[in-house]
Design a protein around this motif. Structure first.
Motif, PDB file in Angstrom:
ATOM      1  N   LYS A 402       0.692  -0.803  -0.105  1.00  0.00           N
ATOM      2  CA  LYS A 402      -0.067  -0.020   0.200  1.00  0.00           C
ATOM      3  C   LYS A 402       0.736   0.941   0.263  1.00  0.00           C
ATOM      4  N   ARG A 403       2.199   1.295  -0.299  1.00  0.00           N
ATOM      5  CA  ARG A 403       3.547   2.119  -0.402  1.00  0.00           C
ATOM      6  C   ARG A 403       3.482   2.187  -1.487  1.00  0.00           C
ATOM      7  N   VAL A 404       4.250   3.664  -1.435  1.00  0.00           N
ATOM      8  CA  VAL A 404       5.041   3.389  -3.230  1.00  0.00           C
ATOM      9  C   VAL A 404       6.580   4.216  -2.639  1.00  0.00           C
ATOM     10  N   ASN A 405       7.723   3.383  -2.315  1.00  0.00           N
ATOM     11  CA  ASN A 405       9.064   3.865  -2.397  1.00  0.00           C
ATOM     12  C   ASN A 405       9.906   4.399  -3.211  1.00  0.00           C
ATOM     13  N   LEU A 406      10.512   5.946  -3.140  1.00  0.00           N
ATOM     14  CA  LEU A 406      10.907   6.741  -4.452  1.00  0.00           C
ATOM     15  C   LEU A 406      12.082   6.875  -3.964  1.00  0.00           C
ATOM     16  N   SER A 407      13.731   6.519  -4.507  1.00  0.00           N
ATOM     17  CA  SER A 407      15.029   6.602  -4.527  1.00  0.00           C
ATOM     18  C   SER A 407      15.386   7.676  -5.461  1.00  0.00           C
ATOM     19  N   VAL A 408      16.908   8.222  -4.540  1.00  0.00           N
ATOM     20  CA  VAL A 408      17.304   8.523  -5.570  1.00  0.00           C
ATOM     21  C   VAL A 408      18.499   8.555  -5.388  1.00  0.00           C
ATOM     22  N   ARG A 409      19.553   7.819  -6.381  1.00  0.00           N
ATOM     23  CA  ARG A 409      21.063   7.323  -6.229  1.00  0.00           C
ATOM     24  C   ARG A 409      22.077   7.847  -6.792  1.00  0.00           C
ATOM     25  N   ASN A 410      23.403   7.798  -6.626  1.00  0.00           N
ATOM     26  CA  ASN A 410      24.128   8.309  -7.512  1.00  0.00           C
ATOM     27  C   ASN A 410      25.813   7.356  -7.087  1.00  0.00           C
ATOM     28  N   ASN A 411      26.568   7.110  -8.456  1.00  0.00           N
ATOM     29  CA  ASN A 411      27.197   6.006  -7.607  1.00  0.00           C
ATOM     30  C   ASN A 411      28.507   6.883  -7.736  1.00  0.00           C
ATOM     31  N   GLY A 412      28.574   8.080  -6.952  1.00  0.00           N
ATOM     32  CA  GLY A 412      29.971   9.090  -6.670  1.00  0.00           C
ATOM     33  C   GLY A 412      30.648   8.034  -5.417  1.00  0.00           C
ATOM     34  N   GLU A 413      31.480   9.466  -4.916  1.00  0.00           N
ATOM     35  CA  GLU A 413      31.993   8.511  -3.911  1.00  0.00           C
ATOM     36  C   GLU A 413      31.373   8.372  -2.588  1.00  0.00           C
ATOM     37  N   PRO A 414      31.621   6.978  -1.732  1.00  0.00           N
ATOM     38  CA  PRO A 414      30.460   7.055  -1.010  1.00  0.00           C
ATOM     39  C   PRO A 414      30.880   7.532   0.243  1.00  0.00           C
ATOM     40  N   ILE A 415      29.851   8.130   1.324  1.00  0.00           N
ATOM     41  CA  ILE A 415      29.572   8.173   2.683  1.00  0.00           C
ATOM     42  C   ILE A 415      30.251   7.761   3.436  1.00  0.00           C
TER      43      ILE A 415
END
Length: 502
Positions: A402-415
């Protein structure tokens, strides 16, 4: 002081104790009075039985006058009963309504009793006992007559023994019970007073400890802790106060850090602006460079404006005074619009965009403007930390129940693992959690506040090859009339080869 909590508790317990003692004493006195009265009446009845036992070997009253010994015994016994109980004894021998009566004065007479008396005498003749008040009006209305059968040696009932005694004589007065009841009541009251004192002191001691701790809190000593080992609700209250003090201490530390961070963020652009303005005024900066440095001052001014706006937004979100306009909107369409807004930066850094949508349209419930602010901030941060070559920005939606997952990702240097738990804190000093001088350092904190007001939370994970920010919203059905934004045709393809559909 007498108006203090100890005296109030002590007084309340004492009043309750005194009331209980009075009620208990009254009940016990009444019960004891009843028991003693029944015992006294049984004792009086026993006297009548003793007279009847003396008459066992006689079948008529005339036999008493012929027996000197019997006369002496009966006279002594009847006199003793009269002296001890103030009661009169009648020995009755009756036949056909005519009865011979021997009274306490040792007078013998013949009497014709009325029907009420004869009815009672017949009950005795059947071998039963009677107890009647006012049976003989000539004796008085408050005279109780106790009658027992007089039987001959063969068991035949030949008469009766009537004992007349006043109801006043049968009663046991409360004043007669005071020597028995009063010492017990006084002892109970004394013990109750001692227990009330100990109980009141035991109840107020933890309250005093709590009061002293709260006084220290008001003076700014948040390191003070309540030490209670009394168990029950008071100890639970003490533990809650200790947790509150810990949270207040953390909040105070956070406030100090926040004030220091804001001061630093304000001081840096103000110092820069002041230096440039002074240089312009004293002629250090030439007229030809004036425009360039004025733009620098303008940029710093804009940065201060953004900082103040973000601080105000954060204050409103934290106070709950920022109402949300919850309505259905297309999350896929929102991602498309945000990417269009950042198209120039994407092109400038030669970044590839990977769009992973769960279907062409994906409707969710939320405040579209605030969620747009969250997505824009996440995309902006992702672009900042992507390399100029080989960078990939990935955005997507995924339906999960019943929910929608929204995501933003990148392949830069990790935290780094040390920085990752703190990136949503305000003005966190790690480079990857900040904006490298181009932002206010509050973006991710505001994002979390917005998402939490939507009943969700935002998470971050980072590792070699990918850093991702995700949150979820409640899924919903498309509205009946959903306006279309933009053209139904695909937008022009960017130089990096990604296509965004509206």
């Amino acid at each position: 002081m007498r108006g203090g909590l100890f005296w109030r508790i002590f007084s309340a317990i004492m009043v309750a104790m005194l009331a209980a003692v009075v009620v208990f004493t009254g009940i016990m006195s009444t019960m004891l009075q009843q028991v003693r009265q029944e015992s006294y009446e049984s004792e009086v009845r026993l006297q009548a039985h003793e007279i009847a036992d003396y008459m066992t070997n006689l079948n008529q009253l005339s036999s008493v006058r012929d027996n000197v010994t019997m006369q002496f015994i009966l006279r002594s016994k009847i006199a003793d009963i009269h002296d001890r109980y103030n009661a009169d004894i009648w020995i009755v021998s009756y036949n056909s309504g005519i009865a011979q009566v021997l009274d306490s004065s040792w007078n013998t007479s013949e009497s014709i009793f009325d029907s009420a008396v004869m009815e009672q005498l017949q009950i005795i003749q059947q071998g039963n006992e009677i107890r009647v008040t006012g049976l003989f009006p000539e004796l008085g209305d408050q005279i109780v007559t106790i009658g027992v059968p007089w039987t001959y040696s063969d068991g035949q009932v030949v008469g009766s023994v009537l004992l007349h005694i006043s109801t006043e004589e049968l009663q046991v007065h409360l004043s007669d019970l005071l020597p028995t009841v009063l010492p017990a009541a006084v002892l109970t009251l004394a013990l109750g007073t001692l227990l009330s004192f100990l109980l009141a002191r035991g109840q107020t001691k933890p309250l005093r400890e709590i009061d002293n701790a709260v006084r220290d809190f008001t003076k700014g000593d948040l390191t003070r802790r309540v030490e209670l080992h009394c168990g029950g609700e008071l100890e639970v209250l003490g533990n809650s106060i200790n947790r509150m003090a810990s949270e207040l201490s953390q909040l105070e530390d956070s406030r100090r850090n926040f004030v220091a961070a804001v001061s630093h963020e304000l001081r840096s652009p103000l110092t820069s602006m002041r230096g440039y303005v002074e240089a312009m005024l004293d002629g250090t900066i030439s007229q030809t460079d004036m425009d360039r440095y004025l733009h620098v001052v303008l940029d710093e001014t804009n940065r201060l404006t953004d900082l103040v706006r973000d601080l105000l937004d954060m204050s409103r979100f934290e106070s709950g005074k920022f109402p949300l306009d919850i309505a259905p909107f297309d999350a896929n369409e929102m991602f498309r619009r945000v990417l269009i807004n950042y198209e120039k930066r994407i092109d400038a850094k030669n970044i590839s965009v990977d769009v992973q949508f769960d279907g062409e349209r994906c409707f969710v419930l939320g405040d579209a403007n605030r969620i747009n602010q969250v997505i824009s901030n996440l995309v902006d941060n992702a672009l900042k930390f992507l390399p100029s070559e080989g960078g990939v920005l990935t955005v997507g939606t995924r339906r999960e129940g019943k929910r929608v997952n929204l995501s933003v990702r990148n392949n830069g240097e990790p935290i780094s693992e040390a920085d990752l738990p703190h990136i949503f804190e305000r003005f966190y000093t790690a480079d990857k959690a900040r904006t490298s001088g181009n932002g206010t350092g509050l973006g991710l904190s505001i994002c979390r506040l917005i998402v939490r007001q939507h009943g969700s939370d935002i998470s971050a994970r980072s590792g070699p090859g990918e850093t991702a920010f995700e949150f979820s919203l409640e899924a919903c059905e498309p509205p009946q009339e959903q306006p279309r934004i933009g053209s139904a045709q695909p937008l022009p393809e960017s130089p990096q080869g990604f296509t965004i559909y509206s």
